[in-house]
Scaffold this active site. Structure first.
Site, PDB file in Angstrom:
ATOM      1  N   THR A  41     -46.842 -72.477   3.761  1.00  0.00           N
ATOM      2  CA  THR A  41     -47.776 -72.920   4.800  1.00  0.00           C
ATOM      3  C   THR A  41     -49.100 -73.260   4.134  1.00  0.00           C
ATOM      4  O   THR A  41     -49.808 -72.376   3.649  1.00  0.00           O
ATOM      5  CB  THR A  41     -47.952 -71.827   5.864  1.00  0.00           C
ATOM      6  OG1 THR A  41     -46.685 -71.582   6.480  1.00  0.00           O
ATOM      7  CG2 THR A  41     -48.952 -72.271   6.941  1.00  0.00           C
TER       8      THR A  41
ATOM      9  N   LYS B 152     -46.464 -75.901  12.443  1.00  0.00           N
ATOM     10  CA  LYS B 152     -46.550 -74.498  12.017  1.00  0.00           C
ATOM     11  C   LYS B 152     -47.925 -73.914  12.359  1.00  0.00           C
ATOM     12  O   LYS B 152     -48.023 -72.776  12.823  1.00  0.00           O
ATOM     13  CB  LYS B 152     -46.291 -74.388  10.512  1.00  0.00           C
ATOM     14  CG  LYS B 152     -46.568 -73.022   9.891  1.00  0.00           C
ATOM     15  CD  LYS B 152     -45.601 -71.943  10.353  1.00  0.00           C
ATOM     16  CE  LYS B 152     -46.016 -70.546   9.893  1.00  0.00           C
ATOM     17  NZ  LYS B 152     -45.724 -70.238   8.504  1.00  0.00           N
TER      18      LYS B 152
ATOM     19  N   LYS C  86     -54.972 -66.141   6.444  1.00  0.00           N
ATOM     20  CA  LYS C  86     -54.913 -67.387   5.676  1.00  0.00           C
ATOM     21  C   LYS C  86     -54.454 -68.537   6.574  1.00  0.00           C
ATOM     22  O   LYS C  86     -55.035 -69.620   6.584  1.00  0.00           O
ATOM     23  CB  LYS C  86     -53.955 -67.201   4.480  1.00  0.00           C
ATOM     24  CG  LYS C  86     -53.867 -68.365   3.524  1.00  0.00           C
ATOM     25  CD  LYS C  86     -52.700 -69.305   3.757  1.00  0.00           C
ATOM     26  CE  LYS C  86     -51.337 -68.665   3.664  1.00  0.00           C
ATOM     27  NZ  LYS C  86     -50.247 -69.675   3.798  1.00  0.00           N
TER      28      LYS C  86
END
Lengths: 286, 286
Positions: free
Chosen positions: A95, A170, A238
Site C-alpha cells: 500500500t 485501498k 501509515k
C-alpha cells in the site's frame, strides 16, 4: 510461468506460501535473507539479488511497507529494474501512494514491463487463509494474466480500473475502516464508562444499522483489553497518512480522515505502534 | 392484556400495526387524531384522551420524539399519569436521555407503575417489517411481561440491564452508526473525486475489514444522490445531541462523537433535516 516474490514480512510470507501451495514456480527474496527459510523449506528457490530474481521471473511481485521501499526495491542500486525482462510483469501489492504507482508504471513502460498495483485488505489472518481482498489497478489484459496468482491468495478480487486505481480503492477502504474502528472504540468506551455489560451491548449493537466488521471483530478485543496485532497501529497510521495526502491532492477537506489520522498518530507516538489497531482505545483507557 | 399505544408517527404507526396483526387488543392515541385512522381501519380502538387510554390499558407504550415529548405525554396536564392504573406497565420506546428515564421511572414507581425503557433501531423499514432491534432496560420480570409485544415488533430483542440501560445501549448504537456513516460518506466522496467507478469501489470495499451496514445500505444511495429518508438527519442529530450530553455526564471526551454531532448539526442547519441521514454527504457535494 516463473514467479518472483520480494518481501517475506507478516503479509508477504504467507502470501508467497499460498502461491507455492497452488503449484507456482516461485523464487523469493528478502533483505534479511533468513526470513526466506520457511519458504525454501516449502519448495521455493531463493534469489541472491533483486536483479537475479527479476531476470529469472515472468511476473515479479513486491509486498513491502511504503512508497520509498517500493522505489528502492525497484529503482535503487541493485534494484529489480536492473534485471526485469522485456514483456515481463511487475505487480506491487504494497500500500503506497497512488501517484507513485503511476510514476513507477511509466518508468517500467519505457522498458516494456507491464505494471499492476494490487494492494490487499484482510490482514495477516486473511493472508494465511488465502482470503485476502485484492484491489487491482492496471490494463485489463495484465490483470487477467495475474488472476490465477490472485486467486491463490485471495477470495475477493476486483479489477478497479487503470494504474493507481487499486491503491485509490485501498485508501478508500482504509478511510472507511478507520472511521468504523473509531466508532467501535468510542462505543466500547461509553459502554465501559456507563457500567454496561460489554458482551450484551456488543450483541445488541452488532445486529442492526451500527453493524460493522470492526465492531464484530475488534469490539470484543477492545472490551477485553486484547491488543494483539492483526493489523498494526503503525501500518494503519501509515495508510491514513497516504489517505490524507491523497485527499490533499484531490482538493478534498475530509474532517473524518483528518481526525483518525491525528488519533492514530497520537497512538503511534504513545508507543502503541506494534500493537493491533484496536489499541486506538488505549489513548483513553489506562 | 389490553395495550395502549401513544404516537402514530413514522415509527409508531407500523409498530402498532404489527401489534394488531399479532392479535393484541390495542387502543391508540395521537395528538393529531387523524393519524390514528389507518390503525382504526385495522381494528384498533381510539382513545379520546391520554388518561382515558391509560385507564383502559395494562401496558402503555409511547413512541414519540424526544425527552420533553415523553415528559409532556406522561406528566403534563391531561397526561397519561392521570390515568395509569396501579400495577400497570409503562414502556417508552422513544430515544430520550437515559437520566430522564431514571427520573420518570422513579415518579411512576411511587404510583406502583412499572417502567421499561425500550428504544429501537432499524428505522421505518425495520418497523414495517417487524424486524426492529429492541434494547430494553428495567427489571427482568417487567421485561419478560413485555416480551411477546417486542417479539411482534422486532427480531433482535435484548434485555440490557436496569432502567436507563436500554437508552444507554441505543446511544452507543447511534455513536457507532454515525461514525460508520461518516466513514461511508468520506469513502464515497473520495471515490467520486478520484473518478473511480462507485459500484466497483463499493463492491471491493464492502467485502473486507471496512464492511458496515451503513456502507452496504447507504453507500449506494449516496453514490446515486438518493436522499430519501429511512432515518432523518433531524432525528440522527437529536440522538447525537443526547449522546453528547451522555458523554458529558460520564466525563468522557469523545472526539468522534463531537465531530459527527457538529457535522449533523451543520446538515440540519443546511436544511437537510427531513432528508435521509445519508444526506450528510450533501455538506460537501453540490
Amino acid at each position: 510461468m516463473r514467479i518472483g516474490f520480494v518481501g517475506m514480512g507478516i503479509m508477504g510470507a504467507p502470501m508467497a506460501l499460498n502461491l507455492l501451495r497452488a503449484g507456482f514456480d516461485l523464487t523469493v527474496y528478502n533483505r534479511t535473507a533468513s526470513k526466506c527459510a520457511p519458504l525454501m523449506s516449502a519448495g521455493a528457490k531463493q534469489a541472491e539479488s533483486l536483479p537475479a530474481l527479476a531476470a529469472s521471473s515472468d511476473i515479479v511481485i513486491t509486498m513491502v511497507s511504503d512508497t520509498p521501499d517500493v522505489e528502492a526495491v525497484l529503482f535503487g542500486n541493485g534494484g529489480l529494474a536492473e534485471g526485469l525482462k522485456p514483456y515481463s510483469t511487475f505487480v506491487d501489492m504494497s500500500t503506497i501512494a497512488p501517484s507513485a504507482a503511476v510514476r513507477f508504471a511509466a518508468r517500467l513502460r519505457n522498458r516494456t514491463v507491464d505494471y499492476l498495483d494490487a494492494p490487499v485488505s484482510g490482514g495477516e489472518t486473511g493472508a494465511k487463509a488465502a482470503k485476502l481482498s485484492i484491489m487491482a489497478g492496471g490494463d485489463r489484459p495484465v490483470f487477467e494474466r495475474c488472476l490465477s496468482l490472485f486467486q491463490a491468495m485471495g477470495t475477493s478480487i476486483v479489477h478497479t480500473g487503470p494504474t493507481g486505481s487499486g491503491l485509490k480503492t485501498k485508501l478508500i477502504n482504509q478511510i472507511v475502516g478507520a472511521l468504523n474502528l473509531l466508532g467501535a472504540a468510542e462505543g466500547v468506551r461509553v459502554c465501559q464508562a456507563a457500567g454496561l455489560d460489554a458482551a450484551t451491548t456488543l450483541q445488541a449493537v452488532s445486529s442492526g444499522a451500527a453493524a460493522s466488521w470492526m465492531l464484530s471483530n475488534l469490539g470484543p478485543k477492545m472490551a477485553s483489553r486484547d491488543y494483539s496485532a492483526g493489523f498494526s497501529i503503525r501500518l494503519q497510521q501509515k495508510d491514513l497518512r497516504l489517505a490524507m495526502e491523497f485527499c490533499r491532492e484531490l482538493g478534498i477537506d475530509a474532517p473524518g480522515v483528518a481526525l483518525v489520522f491525528e488519533l492514530f498518530t497520537r497512538a503511534l507516538e504513545s508507543g502503541f505502534g506494534e500493537s493491533g489497531n484496536q489499541s486506538l482505545i488505549r489513548l483513553w483507557s489506562a
